[in-house]
Write an enzyme that holds these catalytic residues in place. Structure first.
Site, mmCIF file in Angstrom:
data_model
loop_
_atom_site.group_PDB
_atom_site.id
_atom_site.type_symbol
_atom_site.label_atom_id
_atom_site.label_comp_id
_atom_site.label_asym_id
_atom_site.label_seq_id
_atom_site.Cartn_x
_atom_site.Cartn_y
_atom_site.Cartn_z
ATOM 1 N N CYS A 173 31.299 6.683 -18.654
ATOM 2 C CA CYS A 173 29.957 7.124 -19.124
ATOM 3 C C CYS A 173 29.270 8.261 -18.279
ATOM 4 C CB CYS A 173 28.819 5.867 -18.697
ATOM 5 S SG CYS A 173 29.039 4.682 -20.052
ATOM 6 N N GLY A 174 30.339 8.899 -17.568
ATOM 7 C CA GLY A 174 30.119 10.291 -16.901
ATOM 8 C C GLY A 174 30.115 10.203 -15.372
ATOM 9 N N LYS A 175 30.501 9.007 -15.059
ATOM 10 C CA LYS A 175 30.497 8.838 -13.352
ATOM 11 C C LYS A 175 31.331 9.820 -12.675
ATOM 12 C CE LYS A 175 31.402 4.373 -11.789
ATOM 13 N NZ LYS A 175 32.390 4.059 -10.999
ATOM 14 N N THR A 176 32.582 10.072 -13.127
ATOM 15 C CA THR A 176 33.514 10.980 -12.242
ATOM 16 C C THR A 176 33.046 12.207 -12.481
ATOM 17 O OG1 THR A 176 35.375 9.353 -12.605
ATOM 18 C CG2 THR A 176 35.792 11.756 -11.878
ATOM 19 N N HIS A 201 29.714 -0.570 -7.906
ATOM 20 C CA HIS A 201 30.464 0.218 -8.842
ATOM 21 C C HIS A 201 29.792 1.719 -8.943
ATOM 22 C CE1 HIS A 201 32.493 0.500 -13.058
ATOM 23 N NE2 HIS A 201 33.359 0.918 -11.998
ATOM 24 N N ARG A 204 24.856 4.421 -21.442
ATOM 25 C CA ARG A 204 25.276 5.567 -22.301
ATOM 26 C C ARG A 204 24.325 4.900 -23.445
ATOM 27 N NH1 ARG A 204 30.103 8.086 -24.701
ATOM 28 N NH2 ARG A 204 31.023 8.055 -22.599
ATOM 29 N N ALA A 229 44.182 6.999 -21.188
ATOM 30 C CA ALA A 229 44.710 7.732 -20.301
ATOM 31 C C ALA A 229 44.271 8.008 -18.879
ATOM 32 C CB ALA A 229 45.571 8.812 -21.131
HETATM 33 C C1 OXD Z 1 36.926 1.333 -14.490
HETATM 34 C C2 OXD Z 1 37.654 2.048 -13.631
HETATM 35 O O1 OXD Z 1 36.084 1.028 -14.209
HETATM 36 O O2 OXD Z 1 38.992 2.301 -13.911
HETATM 37 O O3 OXD Z 1 37.585 0.794 -15.532
HETATM 38 O O4 OXD Z 1 37.173 2.516 -12.728
HETATM 39 MN MN MN Z 2 35.404 1.766 -12.115
#
Ligand code: OXD
Ligand code: MN
Length: 635
Positions: free
Chosen positions: A281-284, A256, A428, A396
């Site tokens: 948690c700040g991934k994107t 992930h 987090r 959203a």
């Molecule tokens: C999630 C996603 O991990 O949308 O929920 O990527």
């Molecule tokens: Mn995801």
């Protein structure tokens, strides 16, 4: 010429498909695919079946039908549409999600949402019986990872939702041509989805029959009575669970994780990192850091290619959380979302009388009435418990192609993926981990950092928010075979590699006593540039009981260089003090979690955790509850 001779399903499919569509299916010359389409057409009983190929005409057909059936509506800007999921279908639904495994495996699955396979299949097939009556089913073929690459996984989706197909068109690489040329014709993931009966707003009526059942033996996912993409889009989370299992049996990894590169302009180098963060948690935001380059923001496959640790982004687009995307914090995405002419789907935001989308944390005023995930909305609207309904949902989303982004890494489509030099784990937590710490080596990084990752629950899953929960590898919701074996595969994956990536644990969420964040949102850029310099052995570090942390001078100069900002010694001391009691408590929670939920977790890992706690207690006798940066020396 097709060699398919399927007496059982040919008459049915000829009846349900136009001659042109039947030809497209036959031309693939794939008995396993033909059987799949036949079997589920017989079971789900759609009125007709549409077979997509890779043509732009078919992509256009999907877009048009989604609008015609009001699964999406056009917004003011050309190419932008809005889709709404039902009020109680706004996140992934762990309660309805099960990994179907053989009976003898169920006890080993612990926390992993397992159900006995035969029983689960019978239940969900019962729900699927006749579910597509009155609708058209669409068959869409896609590829996870670049096509015709060592990473590719072919996927076949059957669904009665054009929104699902449209999302897959934006998020994944088209796969008809890949199916035509792939070597193992019967090796592909299969997905069946039906939104079921719909209400007057086009939302699922039978949520109590919502099921997301993944068959881990036959690599097929059956998903019913849902629309939220995390539940309905086969190629996203369902394929991820199947890939994790397949990877476990074949010796590679599906994680992930984002894939991105840090740009060091002075040294003219680009260095690839992958990072696992639980949802929201700040991934994107990390993958999209201004000035760096993105390859993907959610799911990565790792393979050992000629002794190198290489990664691809499985996807070709972003299904991103839109909350807090604004001109200040996420300027690039914000700008992309404002661009007319780019094809994108907004979901569960407010649409105002101007037919524009508005979301939480957008940084602009929003209209006081309009349409949102609860239907017609005005400021005084409340739910059944009398709680005010916010103007947009906190989960959203936006769905768009990665290729629209200015900061896309030019190597994102390379068939052999990219060489990974650093792997990041981030949760987090407001009071334990320092902003960045490098692990001593791969194995200790996995056991002490990745396995002990925790996070507060967020609106990406249905259920209570803000509850601190273990999140091994930020992947708990998706691990699909026993956790002990999964951890072992992560450790072993690097065996025999020429160069093993460094592991970093990051935490962007440290707060002061008043509850305010200790650093601003973009400080993560400094932490990652420090990691980049470490990889080339250009900066030294202080030892801690669990790894290595930056020295003040190096961060000070990065803050200056990147933000022309003064980084104070006091803030450094506060951020980077090692919190012994909090870490002891964290590892103790991990031990309890694995004892309770991972029956196959080997004793060896428990003894590492226990001896780390003992060591921390010994150190505490010398230092007290906190160790100032630089004070600790390796024993
Ligand atoms: C999630 C996603 O991990 O949308 O929920 O990527
Ligand atoms: Mn995801």
């Amino acid at each position: 010429m097709s060699s398919i001779d399927n007496k059982r399903y040919a008459p049915l499919l000829k009846e349900k498909m136009s001659a042109e569509n039947y030809r497209k299916l036959l031309e693939l010359d794939n008995p396993a695919l033909f059987e799949f389409v036949g079997e589920y057409t017989e079971l789900c009983e759609p009125d007709s079946v549409y077979m997509c190929d890779d043509s732009d005409e078919d992509a256009e057909y999907i877009r048009k039908k989604s609008l015609e059936l009001k699964e999406e509506k056009p917004l003011a800007k050309e190419g932008h549409t809005i889709h709404y999921d039902g009020f109680n279908d706004q996140g992934r639904a762990p309660g309805a999600t099960k990994n179907l495994v053989r009976k003898e495996l169920v006890p080993l699955m612990g926390a992993l949402l397992a159900k006995e396979r035969e029983e689960g299949l019978a239940e969900v097939r019962g729900i699927l019986k006749g579910i597509m009556k009155g609708k058209q089913a669409i068959i869409k073929l896609s590829c996870e990872g670049p096509t015709h690459s060592p990473f590719s996984i072919a996927c076949a989706q059957m669904t009665d939702s054009f929104y699902v197909c449209h999302s897959e068109e934006l998020l994944y690489r088209r796969g008809y041509e890949h199916f035509l040329r792939m070597a193992s014709k019967d090796k592909f993931f299969r997905f069946v989805h039906s939104a079921g009966s719909l209400d007057e707003n086009g939302n699922c009526l039978d949520l109590e029959k919502r099921r997301i059942y993944q068959d881990m033996e036959d690599y097929i996912v059956l998903s019913t009575n849902n629309q939220y993409a995390g539940n309905s889009v086969g190629l996203k989370k369902h394929a991820m669970r199947l890939a994790i299992k397949l990877a476990g049996t074949e010796g590679w990894l599906c994680e992930h994780m984002f894939v991105m590169s840090i740009q060091n302009e002075k040294k003219a180098r680009s260095t690839h990192f992958c990072g696992a963060f639980p949802s929201a948690c700040g991934k994107t935001a990390t993958a999209m850091l201004p000035g760096e380059k993105i390859i993907g923001d959610d799911i990565a496959y790792f393979r050992n290619i000629d002794g190198e640790f290489r990664a691809v982004n499985v996807e070709n687009g972003i299904f991103g959380i839109i909350k807090d995307v604004n001109a200040l914090d996420d300027p690039l995405i914000f700008k992309t979302l404002q661009t007319p002419g780019l094809e994108m789907i907004f979901s569960n935001v407010l649409t105002g009388p101007d037919n524009e989308p508005y979301w939480l944390g957008m940084g602009v005023d929003h209209p006081m009435r309009g349409w949102n995930f609860s239907g017609e909305w005005s400021e005084d609207k409340t739910d059944r418990q009398d709680n005010p309904i916010p103007f947009a949902h906190s989960n959203a989303r936006y769905t768009l192609r990665l290729g629209y982004l200015e900061n896309i890494d030019p190597v994102y489509n390379d068939r052999n993926g990219v060489l990974v030099r650093g792997v990041i784990y981030g949760g987090r937590d407001s009071d334990t981990s320092v902003p960045i710490e490098e692990s001593a080596d791969w194995e200790s990084g996995i056991i002490l950092k990745a396995c002990t990752l925790e996070s507060e629950t967020t609106s990406a899953t249905i259920g209570q928010e803000g509850v601190l929960a273990p999140q091994p590898m930020a992947n708990l919701d998706f691990i699909s075979y026993p956790i002990g074996a999964y951890i072992r595969n992560n450790i072993r994956f690097v065996e025999g590699m020429k160069q093993v990536p460094r592991i970093y644990a990051v935490n962007y969420f440290l707060r002061d006593e008043k509850g305010d964040f200790l650093t601003h949102k973009l400080a993560k850029k400094v932490w990652l540039h420090w990691a980049e310099q470490r990889i080339y052995n250009e900066v030294d570090a202080y030892r801690t009981p669990l790894g290595f942390i930056p020295k003040y001078e190096d961060l000070k100069s990065l803050f200056q260089q990147i933000f022309q900002e003064d980084f104070s010694k006091e803030l450094y001391q506060e951020l980077f003090k090692f919190r012994i009691d909090a870490w002891t408590a964290k590892i103790s929670r991990a031990i309890r979690f694995y004892k309770r939920t991972a029956p196959d977790c080997p004793e060896e890992y428990f003894s590492i955790w226990r001896s780390t706690i003992k060591e921390l207690q010994d150190i505490r006798r010398e230092f007290g509850p906190f160790i100032a940066p630089g004070a600790y020396k390796e024993r």
